[in-house]
Design a protein around this motif. Sequence first.
Motif, PDB file in Angstrom:
ATOM      1  N   PRO A 195     -17.528  -3.134  -0.355  1.00  0.00           N
ATOM      2  CA  PRO A 195     -18.130  -2.646   0.874  1.00  0.00           C
ATOM      3  C   PRO A 195     -17.161  -1.980   1.833  1.00  0.00           C
ATOM      4  N   LYS A 196     -15.889  -1.913   1.466  1.00  0.00           N
ATOM      5  CA  LYS A 196     -14.902  -1.355   2.399  1.00  0.00           C
ATOM      6  C   LYS A 196     -15.145   0.130   2.632  1.00  0.00           C
ATOM      7  N   LEU A 197     -14.729   0.587   3.810  1.00  0.00           N
ATOM      8  CA  LEU A 197     -14.842   1.990   4.159  1.00  0.00           C
ATOM      9  C   LEU A 197     -13.915   2.836   3.299  1.00  0.00           C
ATOM     10  N   ARG A 230      -5.901  -5.787  -3.616  1.00  0.00           N
ATOM     11  CA  ARG A 230      -6.641  -4.613  -3.159  1.00  0.00           C
ATOM     12  C   ARG A 230      -5.684  -3.534  -2.653  1.00  0.00           C
ATOM     13  N   SER A 231      -4.556  -3.950  -2.093  1.00  0.00           N
ATOM     14  CA  SER A 231      -3.583  -2.986  -1.577  1.00  0.00           C
ATOM     15  C   SER A 231      -2.778  -2.324  -2.686  1.00  0.00           C
ATOM     16  N   ARG A 243       0.829  -1.209   0.000  1.00  0.00           N
ATOM     17  CA  ARG A 243       0.000   0.000   0.000  1.00  0.00           C
ATOM     18  C   ARG A 243       0.864   1.261   0.000  1.00  0.00           C
ATOM     19  N   LYS A 244       1.936   1.222   0.778  1.00  0.00           N
ATOM     20  CA  LYS A 244       2.826   2.385   0.849  1.00  0.00           C
ATOM     21  C   LYS A 244       3.527   2.628  -0.485  1.00  0.00           C
ATOM     22  N   LEU A 245       4.028   1.569  -1.102  1.00  0.00           N
ATOM     23  CA  LEU A 245       4.717   1.711  -2.391  1.00  0.00           C
ATOM     24  C   LEU A 245       3.765   2.190  -3.475  1.00  0.00           C
ATOM     25  N   GLN A 302     -12.067 -11.546  -7.009  1.00  0.00           N
ATOM     26  CA  GLN A 302     -12.404 -11.702  -5.600  1.00  0.00           C
ATOM     27  C   GLN A 302     -11.980 -10.472  -4.799  1.00  0.00           C
ATOM     28  N   GLY A 303     -10.776  -9.971  -5.083  1.00  0.00           N
ATOM     29  CA  GLY A 303     -10.305  -8.777  -4.393  1.00  0.00           C
ATOM     30  C   GLY A 303     -11.146  -7.563  -4.723  1.00  0.00           C
ATOM     31  N   ALA A 304     -11.559  -7.429  -5.987  1.00  0.00           N
ATOM     32  CA  ALA A 304     -12.381  -6.283  -6.384  1.00  0.00           C
ATOM     33  C   ALA A 304     -13.752  -6.332  -5.732  1.00  0.00           C
TER      34      ALA A 304
END
Length: 587
Positions: free
Chosen positions: A578-580, A521-522, A495-497, A571-573
């Motif tokens: 529903p994620k915040l 997702r990250s 996520r950081k990269l 699956q990741g998408a």
Amino acid sequence: MHGGEAISPIMSDALVILGAAGIVIPLFARFRVTPIIGFILVGLLVGPYGLGRMVFEYEWLAHVTITDPDRLEPFAEFGIILLLFAIGLELSFNRLWQLRRLVFGLGALELLIIGALLAAFMSMLGQYWTGALALGLALAFSSTALVLPISGTETPVGRAALSMLLFEDIMIVPIIFMLGALAPYAGAEGLAGLVETVWQGLLVVLVMMIAGRLLLPRLFAQAARTKSPELFLAASLLVVIGASLATAFVGLSPIVGALIAGLLIAETEYHTEVEGIMEPFKGLALGIFLITVGMGIDLAVIYDNLFTIAIAVVGVLLLKAVVTGTLLRLMGARSGTATETGILMASPSETTLIVLAAATNALLIQPGTAQFWQIVTAIGLTITPLLALLGRLVARRVEPAPTLDAGHDPGTQRVIVVGFGRVGRVVAQMLKAHDLPYVGIDADSDLIEGARREGYYAVFGNAMRSDALDKLGIEHASAVILTMDEHVFAQRLVRKLRASYPDLPIIARARDSDHAAQLYRSGASTAVPETLESSLQLSEAALVDLGIAMGPVIASIHEKRDQFRDQIREQGALADKPKLRTSTVNG
């Protein structure tokens, strides 16, 4: 409110605390100094032994000082709870299991040996043996609140410190009950209370682990679907406060419940959102705790007993550093790691203050003795960041860290391999076989030294630190390959990269398809599940042995791999919907 009406003490304290946070953090950050020292100095300045002494002479000082530190104690305790909760979010039960030898081996030896040596020294000074034991155990603790934010949990120093601090946190309650058993006329009662607390505590922890695994994913899924940051924050606070109250109800420390809550949430896909939303509260609450530490330092008492206090501080620090460093060396740690960890873990802890209070209430030590060691503890906490700096400097002198060869120009385009264990070395071999330049990085100095002896290009460092990757030329990297098997660390780094380098190819190792979906997702370009690859290799070997030609087998394996990869990405998408998302909420 009328103009002449007095301001509420709570509002006045809030003004001081928020003002301190607004001034201390930016000011010390500008000079690249940890704000830990700043908060303690603020507490010293505005506390009852600082400007608070002058409130009766200058009434206006009541609005910028805190004359009753007891009002802040609940907030300081909540800060420690949030800190342990955040540490739990960075860990996992699997990682704790891997640390079991260090926790119950190194951690137990460190606490018991240091406690016994300090107790023997106190007894030689004339302290009765029960009071000497209480003081020895109290001073043997090290600060979880300060050490782990400084060391992290990914480096060899962080892992060693974490294992010892976890054992100390486990032993808080047994030690306090033991002090109660040693109190005059309370032996049998204290022992019975300890036994009752142990079995009730184990039952509560078991219930929390079962209920958490079943209920927490559903709770946070519902909170995330509302896309309301407020509801997500409320759910997070509900979990950490509920877990802390559950363990406190049966006599365990509330920080045990907070740590377990963090561990349980770390196993869900919502841990990054929880960590992000709780971060400001953790920093502010920790600042309140540090301010209360500064308030306990009476400069007048220190001046009157300067020589004695200085000898006590240096003696405790030196003994703890030598014992901890020696134990680490005996257990196989490198000299640099042992030295840095020993010096960092040398200072007393916020828990020392709790144990001293319990010993005083049990009539094992006199109030004057307790006050003396409280001042020693406060000074030790204040200089912990300086001990961390000293530990790094001494460790470099004892054992210089491996560095890049002169031929490794950070400006050249190359692949960065993060994690240089078994998988990382195989990746490096394949890159070298195809004449692709690479550099490896790992926070385990043993791995790096062994790899460099075998001819690999690798450097010691923590990839989560931006400056470490900057020195490797991350802005010119052709790709980053993550080979570590710690899924929380991998997701956080991906996520950081991705946030800093949108076009950078990021290939990550995953445990299984669920972990791969989380990595996608990250922001990972490609995530390779270990379970999938092993099944494909098994299928390939079986088909070839059954007489199928190699060409069609390889083609079918590639087709199946692409099919699985598309399914995992989908699956990741789907799971991401529903994620915040704060940006959506804020419009």
